[in-house]
Design a protein around this motif. Structure first.
Motif, PDB file in Angstrom:
ATOM      1  N   ALA A 131      91.227  39.339  66.135  1.00 26.99           N
ATOM      2  CA  ALA A 131      91.592  40.547  65.398  1.00 26.99           C
ATOM      3  C   ALA A 131      90.382  41.459  65.209  1.00 26.99           C
ATOM      4  N   ALA A 132      89.199  40.885  65.185  1.00 24.78           N
ATOM      5  CA  ALA A 132      87.962  41.656  65.032  1.00 24.78           C
ATOM      6  C   ALA A 132      86.909  41.074  65.966  1.00 24.78           C
ATOM      7  N   ASP A 133      85.985  41.908  66.412  1.00 26.99           N
ATOM      8  CA  ASP A 133      84.978  41.409  67.346  1.00 26.99           C
ATOM      9  C   ASP A 133      83.853  40.689  66.612  1.00 26.99           C
ATOM     10  N   ASP A 134      82.934  40.130  67.394  1.00 31.94           N
ATOM     11  CA  ASP A 134      81.872  39.310  66.811  1.00 31.94           C
ATOM     12  C   ASP A 134      80.914  40.113  65.934  1.00 31.94           C
ATOM     13  N   ALA A 135      80.877  41.426  66.118  1.00 26.96           N
ATOM     14  CA  ALA A 135      79.953  42.257  65.344  1.00 26.96           C
ATOM     15  C   ALA A 135      80.568  42.761  64.043  1.00 26.96           C
ATOM     16  N   PHE A 136      81.799  42.381  63.742  1.00 28.21           N
ATOM     17  CA  PHE A 136      82.506  42.955  62.601  1.00 28.21           C
ATOM     18  C   PHE A 136      81.736  42.800  61.297  1.00 28.21           C
ATOM     19  N   ASN A 137      81.325  41.589  60.955  1.00 30.85           N
ATOM     20  CA  ASN A 137      80.663  41.370  59.663  1.00 30.85           C
ATOM     21  C   ASN A 137      79.332  42.108  59.574  1.00 30.85           C
ATOM     22  N   ARG A 138      78.578  42.123  60.654  1.00 28.01           N
ATOM     23  CA  ARG A 138      77.312  42.871  60.647  1.00 28.01           C
ATOM     24  C   ARG A 138      77.581  44.370  60.510  1.00 28.01           C
ATOM     25  N   ASP A 139      78.639  44.856  61.157  1.00 28.95           N
ATOM     26  CA  ASP A 139      78.985  46.275  61.036  1.00 28.95           C
ATOM     27  C   ASP A 139      79.280  46.647  59.584  1.00 28.95           C
ATOM     28  N   VAL A 140      79.989  45.770  58.867  1.00 30.41           N
ATOM     29  CA  VAL A 140      80.284  46.040  57.456  1.00 30.41           C
ATOM     30  C   VAL A 140      78.978  46.147  56.664  1.00 30.41           C
ATOM     31  N   ALA A 141      78.072  45.185  56.879  1.00 32.64           N
ATOM     32  CA  ALA A 141      76.793  45.202  56.157  1.00 32.64           C
ATOM     33  C   ALA A 141      75.997  46.463  56.485  1.00 32.64           C
ATOM     34  N   ASP A 142      76.008  46.860  57.750  1.00 38.81           N
ATOM     35  CA  ASP A 142      75.279  48.062  58.149  1.00 38.81           C
ATOM     36  C   ASP A 142      75.871  49.314  57.506  1.00 38.81           C
TER      37      ASP A 142
END
Length: 264
Positions: free
Chosen positions: A240-251
């Motif tokens: 449902a979300a790519d591997d960068a999703f959590n880092r994108d939120v933090a950024d």
């Protein structure tokens, strides 16, 4: 006739005159928050961060660690980042509903609604706006641009915990306390990553901190005004979300600014 031809030939032999656009001699930058002279002001075209900071008379009690340089040119990229996160949170919710996971669906929906309302600021992270420091470190004293804003908040008293938590929290900041210890007062949801959190310091620096017993990083104290983002477990959001999703939120959280009172 012969004279006319000769005159034309002479004119054609003249060097071409090309119009050159003149660079503006001045630019306008706005300062807000804890400054003695807030508002828009005109500066020389070669003005730098220290030029604006000194002219605006930054208050001695301004919280310089969280001071923000806002640039309209960065807003489009950040708008795209927020839109991608919001879209993926919707996909996470739909996947969870299809699987009958109502807890994940509710957590994703709540976080999606909250994050959708965060502003796109154009903040450039990782820069110092301390005028005194900039004067002695010319390499960090960057040029400003027309339409920029420098914002100097007051010092806050707490931190924020958001993401895959039972309920978003605003907690008092405890000097030298490890980031993971704040989670005791703001429990993670069942869909949270049990192995790591993201720490977003008030200057926009982002760190992934491993918190499980088997991979624990060294303690990382939080400065006042920091965020803790509790990420969603990778297995819960797979497909449902790519591997960068959590880092994108933090950024994206790193682009947010404190309010004038020191709270977000």
């Amino acid at each position: 006739m012969r004279l006319w031809v000769g005159a034309c030939a002479w004119l054609l032999a003249l060097p071409a005159v090309t119009a050159v656009a003149q660079a503006p001699d001045t630019l306008t930058v706005t300062t807000e928050g804890a400054v003695g002279k807030p508002g828009a002001a005109t500066y020389p075209a070669d003005a730098r961060l220290s030029t604006v900071g000194l002219a605006s008379q930054v208050d001695p009690d301004a919280y310089l660690l969280a001071a923000a340089w806002l640039q309209p040119a960065l807003q489009r990229e950040q708008l795209r980042l927020r839109a991608g996160i919001v879209y993926e949170l919707g996909a996470i919710r739909l996947k969870a509903l299809g699987a009958g996971d109502m807890n994940l669906a509710s957590t994703a929906a709540d976080f999606q609604a909250w994050l959708s309302n965060l502003p796109v600021t154009g903040r450039r992270v990782g820069v110092s706006l301390d005028p005194a420091r900039l004067e002695v470190t010319p390499a960090d004293d960057r040029p400003v641009h027309d339409g920029d804003t420098l914002f100097f908040p007051s010092r806050p008293a707490g931190i924020r915990v958001v993401g895959a938590v039972e309920k978003a929290c605003r907690l008092p900041q405890v000097p030298m306390q490890d980031a993971r210890r704040y989670l005791a007062a703001c429990p993670a949801s069942a869909e949270a990553d049990a192995d790591a959190i993201y720490v977003v310091q008030p200057d926009g620096a982002v760190f992934e901190q491993r918190i499980a017993a088997w991979n624990r990083d060294a303690p990382r104290p939080l400065a006042p005004g920091a965020w803790i983002y509790v990420p969603f477990a990778r297995h819960a959001i797979a497909d449902a979300a790519d591997d960068a999703f959590n880092r994108d939120v933090a950024d994206f959280l790193a682009t947010q600014v404190l309010s004038e009172s020191g709270w977000r």
